[in-house]
Write an enzyme that holds these catalytic residues in place. Structure first.
Site, PDB file in Angstrom:
ATOM      1  N   SER A  76      20.066 -12.742   4.406  1.00 27.98           N
ATOM      2  CA  SER A  76      20.599 -12.922   3.535  1.00 27.98           C
ATOM      3  C   SER A  76      20.954 -13.970   3.198  1.00 27.98           C
ATOM      4  O   SER A  76      21.084 -15.040   2.625  1.00 27.98           O
ATOM      5  CB  SER A  76      22.119 -11.943   3.762  1.00 27.98           C
ATOM      6  OG  SER A  76      23.156 -12.593   2.483  1.00 27.98           O
ATOM      7  N   GLN A 113     -12.155   9.673 -12.756  1.00 28.76           N
ATOM      8  CA  GLN A 113     -12.097   8.437 -12.226  1.00 28.76           C
ATOM      9  C   GLN A 113     -10.540   7.368 -11.521  1.00 28.76           C
ATOM     10  O   GLN A 113     -10.779   6.430 -11.232  1.00 28.76           O
ATOM     11  CB  GLN A 113     -12.186   7.420 -13.568  1.00 28.76           C
ATOM     12  CG  GLN A 113     -11.979   5.705 -13.561  1.00 28.76           C
ATOM     13  CD  GLN A 113     -13.028   5.142 -14.672  1.00 28.76           C
ATOM     14  OE1 GLN A 113     -13.957   5.651 -15.243  1.00 28.76           O
ATOM     15  NE2 GLN A 113     -12.237   4.914 -15.747  1.00 28.76           N
ATOM     16  N   ASN A 123     -22.321  10.131 -11.669  1.00 25.39           N
ATOM     17  CA  ASN A 123     -20.856  10.908 -10.472  1.00 25.39           C
ATOM     18  C   ASN A 123     -21.634  10.837  -9.725  1.00 25.39           C
ATOM     19  O   ASN A 123     -20.544  11.818  -8.589  1.00 25.39           O
ATOM     20  CB  ASN A 123     -21.545  12.356 -11.380  1.00 25.39           C
ATOM     21  CG  ASN A 123     -21.072  12.544 -12.898  1.00 25.39           C
ATOM     22  OD1 ASN A 123     -20.616  11.413 -13.754  1.00 25.39           O
ATOM     23  ND2 ASN A 123     -21.748  13.379 -13.647  1.00 25.39           N
ATOM     24  N   LYS A 145      23.839 -12.584   8.730  1.00 25.61           N
ATOM     25  CA  LYS A 145      22.756 -11.063   8.147  1.00 25.61           C
ATOM     26  C   LYS A 145      21.873 -11.303   8.985  1.00 25.61           C
ATOM     27  O   LYS A 145      21.725 -12.616   8.459  1.00 25.61           O
ATOM     28  CB  LYS A 145      22.883 -11.006   6.659  1.00 25.61           C
ATOM     29  CG  LYS A 145      23.746 -10.599   5.859  1.00 25.61           C
ATOM     30  CD  LYS A 145      24.657  -9.221   6.897  1.00 25.61           C
ATOM     31  CE  LYS A 145      23.469  -7.620   6.358  1.00 25.61           C
ATOM     32  NZ  LYS A 145      23.540  -7.422   4.494  1.00 25.61           N
ATOM     33  N   LYS A 160      -9.244   6.982  -8.102  1.00 26.63           N
ATOM     34  CA  LYS A 160      -9.696   5.163  -7.164  1.00 26.63           C
ATOM     35  C   LYS A 160      -8.576   4.587  -6.067  1.00 26.63           C
ATOM     36  O   LYS A 160      -8.541   4.533  -5.426  1.00 26.63           O
ATOM     37  CB  LYS A 160     -10.697   5.276  -8.009  1.00 26.63           C
ATOM     38  CG  LYS A 160     -12.512   4.893  -7.632  1.00 26.63           C
ATOM     39  CD  LYS A 160     -13.388   4.817  -8.669  1.00 26.63           C
ATOM     40  CE  LYS A 160     -14.329   5.511  -8.475  1.00 26.63           C
ATOM     41  NZ  LYS A 160     -13.339   6.844  -9.823  1.00 26.63           N
ATOM     42  N   GLU A 167      12.457  -1.261   6.865  1.00 29.22           N
ATOM     43  CA  GLU A 167      12.888  -0.590   5.624  1.00 29.22           C
ATOM     44  C   GLU A 167      11.530  -1.164   4.902  1.00 29.22           C
ATOM     45  O   GLU A 167      11.691   0.786   3.859  1.00 29.22           O
ATOM     46  CB  GLU A 167      13.650  -1.544   5.329  1.00 29.22           C
ATOM     47  CG  GLU A 167      15.307  -1.616   5.532  1.00 29.22           C
ATOM     48  CD  GLU A 167      16.447  -2.415   5.276  1.00 29.22           C
ATOM     49  OE1 GLU A 167      17.912  -2.277   5.187  1.00 29.22           O
ATOM     50  OE2 GLU A 167      16.237  -3.726   4.456  1.00 29.22           O
ATOM     51  N   HIS A 219      21.291  16.238  16.147  1.00 28.19           N
ATOM     52  CA  HIS A 219      21.974  16.010  14.968  1.00 28.19           C
ATOM     53  C   HIS A 219      23.027  14.817  15.082  1.00 28.19           C
ATOM     54  O   HIS A 219      23.565  14.478  13.627  1.00 28.19           O
ATOM     55  CB  HIS A 219      23.130  17.063  15.084  1.00 28.19           C
ATOM     56  CG  HIS A 219      22.902  18.355  14.969  1.00 28.19           C
ATOM     57  ND1 HIS A 219      22.347  19.008  14.383  1.00 28.19           N
ATOM     58  CD2 HIS A 219      22.411  18.831  16.414  1.00 28.19           C
ATOM     59  CE1 HIS A 219      22.272  20.866  14.038  1.00 28.19           C
ATOM     60  NE2 HIS A 219      22.453  20.321  15.892  1.00 28.19           N
TER      61      HIS A 219
HETATM   62  N1  ARG Z   1     -16.114   4.885 -13.448  1.00 27.42           N
HETATM   63  C1  ARG Z   1     -16.564   6.603 -13.069  1.00 27.42           C
HETATM   64  C2  ARG Z   1     -15.548   6.627 -12.219  1.00 27.42           C
HETATM   65  O1  ARG Z   1     -15.140   6.640 -11.589  1.00 27.42           O
HETATM   66  C3  ARG Z   1     -17.707   5.835 -12.702  1.00 27.42           C
HETATM   67  C4  ARG Z   1     -18.140   8.097 -13.321  1.00 27.42           C
HETATM   68  C5  ARG Z   1     -18.345   7.671 -14.194  1.00 27.42           C
HETATM   69  N2  ARG Z   1     -19.375   8.727 -15.362  1.00 27.42           N
HETATM   70  C6  ARG Z   1     -19.720   9.795 -16.237  1.00 27.42           C
HETATM   71  N3  ARG Z   1     -19.930  10.384 -16.329  1.00 27.42           N
HETATM   72  N4  ARG Z   1     -18.865   8.476 -16.841  1.00 27.42           N
HETATM   73  O2  ARG Z   1     -15.790   8.182 -11.968  1.00 27.42           O
END
Ligand code: ARG
Length: 463
Positions: free
Chosen positions: A279, A324, A112, A285, A327, A292, A158
């Site tokens: 195009s 998790q 953690n 085009k 990420k 875009e 506008h």
């Molecule tokens: N892969 C987990 C995450 O990205 C890592 C931490 C996991 N911790 C746990 N207590 N299961 O959050």
């Protein structure tokens, strides 16, 4: 029944294969590997520094971790789904390399605080890169501004012709936005660069660790003061995605303008072949795909911000596996902003050209000098509102006969109001209309060239 590789002897069976896949983050958190190794090296050194392990053991751990770095860089370390996440993958490989001492690395640490450390190190490095990209973006805008101080472009409110502008002034507006983006990311960096390492699973640890020591090895500015907060805080990531969303807002607005400017109807720019596409059916085009796509990708970043806010809102302290999910939001936010900043910078530098004759014609053929007629009268003592109404009348009668204000004869002007003199024609010439707006921050050439000087020196000081 196979005993799982990861868990303690409390477990008797392995994960269901589908659940193993569902649970795993290795598919995306492998991106954190360099930071995971760096964080682990600092942790190992701290364990030796505090006497929790011996110096020799720490050296073995560090050497093993560096070996993994080399293996990874050489493409020889490619952990699979069975490793669950990057943290386990590294720890297991380490033990393969250095033997049982590898099992000491996780002393006084939890995944953690480890994952929290990794994302902060990752984001810190990416923020620094994005800030550099913002500077390149500003620098190309500044170059274009310098070349186009006296190029005029219609200004709109506008999306109706309002008052003519120095093209440089228009471009400099985006320099200001990028400046705020750069500063905002600097502010996000302050709260990103705090170490959660040593917060443990949630409550700290029974070992006599030195969190300040590992934090300083990792160049963090400080440490989280509360272990629960340290492992479960993602404010910095939300702040980042918010700053990233604003960058995207700015890029998207510029994109929208470029798309409009490239249309036949505006015709203010030509897109060069290196940044436009054709195009498959319409041979005439030339499409503005780059702006875009930038405009289109903006939604992803907003979505990631929203997604992370929602992940966080109901989480009880401290770590929950929901985290998790932070990420992919962070990674894609980073990737998208970087790709868009790069593409926009290339587009501005090499992919478009302003059609100056067309711009000059545009500002000469409209009523965007009407305010200047009113200002002319007001400067001669006619109350502005009265002058405004008179000019409104002049616009109406001119439109009726297909004339512009510059086409009115002096007699016609004087019929409107006796205060008009021959200098009215100079006062409403587009260049003069722009030059005259010399109030601080206005489009007057003096103001704009001063703004360019200020922005250039700020950019130089900041890089
Ligand atoms: N892969 C987990 C995450 O990205 C890592 C931490 C996991 N911790 C746990 N207590 N299961 O959050």
């Amino acid at each position: 029944m196979t005993k799982p590789t990861t868990w303690s002897d409390r477990f008797e069976s392995a994960l269901h294969p589908a659940i193993a896949v569902f649970n795993a983050s290795i598919g995306f958190d492998i991106q954190l590997i360099e930071y995971d190794l760096t964080g682990s090296i600092a942790h190992a050194k701290m364990l030796a520094h505090t006497g929790i392990i011996t110096n020799v053991e720490a050296q073995q751990l560090v050497a093993g971790l560096e070996q993994i770095r080399q293996e990874y860089r050489a493409g020889k370390f490619q952990p699979g789904i069975e490793q669950e996440d990057v943290h386990f993958a590294v720890e297991r490989r380490l033990t393969e390399i250095v033997g049982d001492v590898g099992k000491k690395l996780h002393t006084a640490r939890s995944r953690n605080d480890q994952v929290g450390t990794d994302i902060r190190l990752y984001l810190r490095a990416e923020i620094e890169q994005i800030r550099k990209q913002l500077q390149s973006f500003q620098s190309i805008l500044l170059q274009k501004a310098e070349h186009n101080l006296e190029t005029l472009i219609p200004g709109y409110t506008h999306l109706q012709r309002a008052q003519p502008l120095s093209l440089a002034h228009h471009l400099m507006a985006y320099v200001q936005m990028a400046q705020r983006d750069w500063e905002r990311l600097g502010d996000v960096l302050k709260r990103t660069n705090i170490s959660p390492l040593g917060c443990g699973a949630l409550a700290g640890t029974t070992f006599p660790i030195d969190r300040h020591y590992s934090a300083s090895l990792l160049n963090f500015d400080g440490v989280y003061e509360n272990s629960l907060d340290g492992v479960s805080d993602r404010d910095f990531a939300i702040e980042f995605l918010c700053a990233a969303s604003l960058i995207m807002v700015h890029l998207s607005r510029l994109s929208e303008e470029i798309i409009l400017w490239a249309s036949e109807e505006f015709g203010f720019i030509t897109l060069k072949d290196n940044c436009s596409t054709g195009s498959s059916i319409m041979p005439q085009k030339k499409n503005p795909d780059v702006p875009e796509l930038i405009r289109g990708k903006t939604g992803r970043v907003f979505g990631h911000l929203q997604g992370l806010l929602v992940i966080m809102k109901g989480l009880p302290l401290a770590y929950n596996k929901d985290l998790q999910e932070d990420k992919e939001a962070i990674f894609d936010g980073v990737t998208t902003v970087k790709a868009c900043l790069e593409a926009m910078t290339i587009l501005l530098a090499e992919g478009l050209e302003f059609r100056t004759p067309r711009l000059a014609a545009a500002v000469a053929e409209d009523f965007s000098n009407a305010t200047d007629v009113a200002d002319y009268l007001a400067a001669k003592g006619v109350p502005f509102r009265e002058a405004y109404n008179l000019v409104g009348k002049a616009v109406k009668t001119s439109l009726a006969v297909g004339k512009l204000l510059k086409d009115l004869t002096l007699a016609e002007w004087q019929q409107l109001h006796p205060a008009f003199e021959a200098d009215i024609y100079d006062a409403i010439a587009p260049k003069q209309v722009v030059a005259a707006r010399n109030s601080y921050g206005g489009t007057g050439f003096q103001q704009v060239s001063q703004a360019i000087v200020t922005a250039k020196s700020r950019l130089q000081n900041n890089s």
